[in-house]
Design an enzyme around this catalytic site. Structure first.
Site, PDB file in Angstrom:
ATOM      1  N   SER A   1       0.944  -1.253   0.019  1.00 12.10           N
ATOM      2  CA  SER A   1      -0.191   0.200   0.103  1.00 12.10           C
ATOM      3  C   SER A   1       0.829   1.276  -0.091  1.00 12.10           C
ATOM      4  O   SER A   1       0.519   2.240  -0.647  1.00 12.10           O
ATOM      5  CB  SER A   1      -0.811   0.068   1.260  1.00 12.10           C
ATOM      6  OG  SER A   1      -0.271  -0.130   2.298  1.00 12.10           O
TER       7      SER A   1
ATOM      8  N   HIS B   1       1.558   4.657   4.474  1.00 13.30           N
ATOM      9  CA  HIS B   1       0.518   5.472   3.378  1.00 13.30           C
ATOM     10  C   HIS B   1       1.104   6.773   3.186  1.00 13.30           C
ATOM     11  O   HIS B   1       1.161   7.289   1.987  1.00 13.30           O
ATOM     12  CB  HIS B   1      -0.780   5.462   3.798  1.00 13.30           C
ATOM     13  CG  HIS B   1      -1.544   3.982   3.850  1.00 13.30           C
ATOM     14  ND1 HIS B   1      -2.639   3.913   4.187  1.00 13.30           N
ATOM     15  CD2 HIS B   1      -0.781   2.829   3.540  1.00 13.30           C
ATOM     16  CE1 HIS B   1      -2.952   2.504   4.158  1.00 13.30           C
ATOM     17  NE2 HIS B   1      -1.924   1.870   3.638  1.00 13.30           N
TER      18      HIS B   1
END
Length: 266
Positions: free
Chosen positions: A150, A204
Site C-alpha cells: 500500500s 501510506h
C-alpha cells in the site's frame, strides 16, 4: 489520450468549422511493470502459503505475524540490527488473501494509467522508492510489525496527483474532476487509516509524499510536435539520466533515514 490544440492564429472558423483545430496526442507507453508486480505479489503470497502448509503444517500462514516475520516483514528491532532489506521485502508481502486482493486490485486499477503516462522506467522507480520510503516512515514513526504494497500504491497516487496538478488544463474539465477525485480518494483512505487502528498510516503517508515529490521530479515534460502533417504527437523531453539521478539520490536518502532511525533507537 488526446486534447484539442490550436496553432495561432488561424482565421476565425465559421459556424461548425473546426478545420483550424488539430488533435494533439500525448505520448504513451504500453504498461508492463504494473502486471509484473501484481504477478510477483501473488506468486510470493502463494509460495508462502505453500511453505506454511508443507513446512509448518499451518493453513493461512500469511495472517500469522511470526510467520511473516521470518520472510521479511517490517520489524524495527531487526532493521536496526542491520536487516535493512526488510524495507523492500515488506512491500511484497501481504497478511492474508484479502490484503493481497485489495492491493492487487488497486494496483491493477491505477498502475497501468501511471505507467502509460510516465513510462516503464520512471513508473518502476516511483513504485519501488515509494514502497521503500513508506516502510521507512513506518520504521521511524511506528513500532508495529508491518507489510504490504500500500505504501508503493499510495506513491503512485501521489505521482498521479503531481501529474494532474501540472497538466490538468490539457484535459479540460475531466482533468480537473479527476484531480479532485484523486484528492478525495487519498483523504478517505487516510481518515480510514487513522480511525481503523489496524492500518499502517505512516507507510501510506510516506509513500504518498514520496510519490508526489517523485511525480514532480519525473513527470513527463511535453514539447509540442514539430511536424505539421501526419500524426500530431507531443514529445516527452524528460531525459532518462534524470530518472537515474533521482533514483540514486532517493536510495541515499533511504540509507540516511535508516541510519537516523538506528541512532534514535527505533
Amino acid at each position: 489520450m488526446t486534447f484539442p490544440f490550436s496553432e495561432a492564429p488561424p482565421p476565425p472558423p465559421t459556424s461548425g468549422d473546426v478545420s483550424g483545430l488539430r488533435r494533439i496526442s500525448l505520448p504513451t507507453h504500453p504498461p508492463l511493470w504494473s502486471y509484473v508486480l501484481i504477478g510477483v505479489n501473488v506468486a510470493i503470497w502463494l509460495i508462502l502459503e505453500v511453505i506454511g502448509v508443507m513446512v509448518f503444517g499451518e493453513r493461512n500462514a500469511t495472517v500469522n505475524g511470526q510467520f511473516m516475520l521470518l520472510f521479511g516483514a517490517k520489524y524495527n528491532a531487526l532493521i536496526s540490527a542491520g536487516e535493512w532489506w526488510r524495507l523492500l521485502s515488506a512491500a511484497f508481502l501481504h497478511f492474508g488473501l484479502f490484503h493481497l486482493l485489495m492491493n492487487s486490485f488497486s494496483l491493477y486499477q491505477l498502475g497501468p494509467q501511471i505507467e502509460r503516462l510516465f513510462g516503464r522506467g520512471r513508473f518502476l522507480a516511483i513504485y519501488l522508492l515509494a514502497g521503500l520510503y513508506g516502510n521507512l516512515f513506518s520504521y521511524l514513526f511506528s513500532t508495529s510489525l508491518a507489510a504490504g504494497a500500500s505504501g508503493a500504491i499510495f506513491g503512485l497516487l501521489g505521482a498521479f496527483i503531481a501529474y494532474l496538478r501540472r497538466y490538468r488544463t490539457l484535459f479540460g474539465k475531466p482533468g480537473q474532476q479527476m484531480l479532485q477525485s484523486m484528492l478525495v480518494v487519498v483523504g478517505i483512505n487516510l481518515v480510514y487509516g487513522i480511525t481503523s487502528g489496524v492500518v499502517d498510516n505512516y507507510a501510506h503517508i510516506g509513500g504518498l509524499v514520496t510519490g508526489f515529490i517523485l511525480g514532480e521530479l519525473l513527470r513527463p515534460e511535453y514539447a509540442p510536435p514539430q511536424q505539421f502533417s501526419g500524426p500530431q504527437v507531443m514529445t516527452d523531453v524528460r531525459s532518462a539520466s534524470r530518472t537515474r539521478l533521482v533514483a540514486g539520490l532517493g536510495l541515499l536518502g533511504v540509507l540516511a533515514g535508516v541510519s537516523l532511525g538506528t541512532l534514535l533507537g527505533r
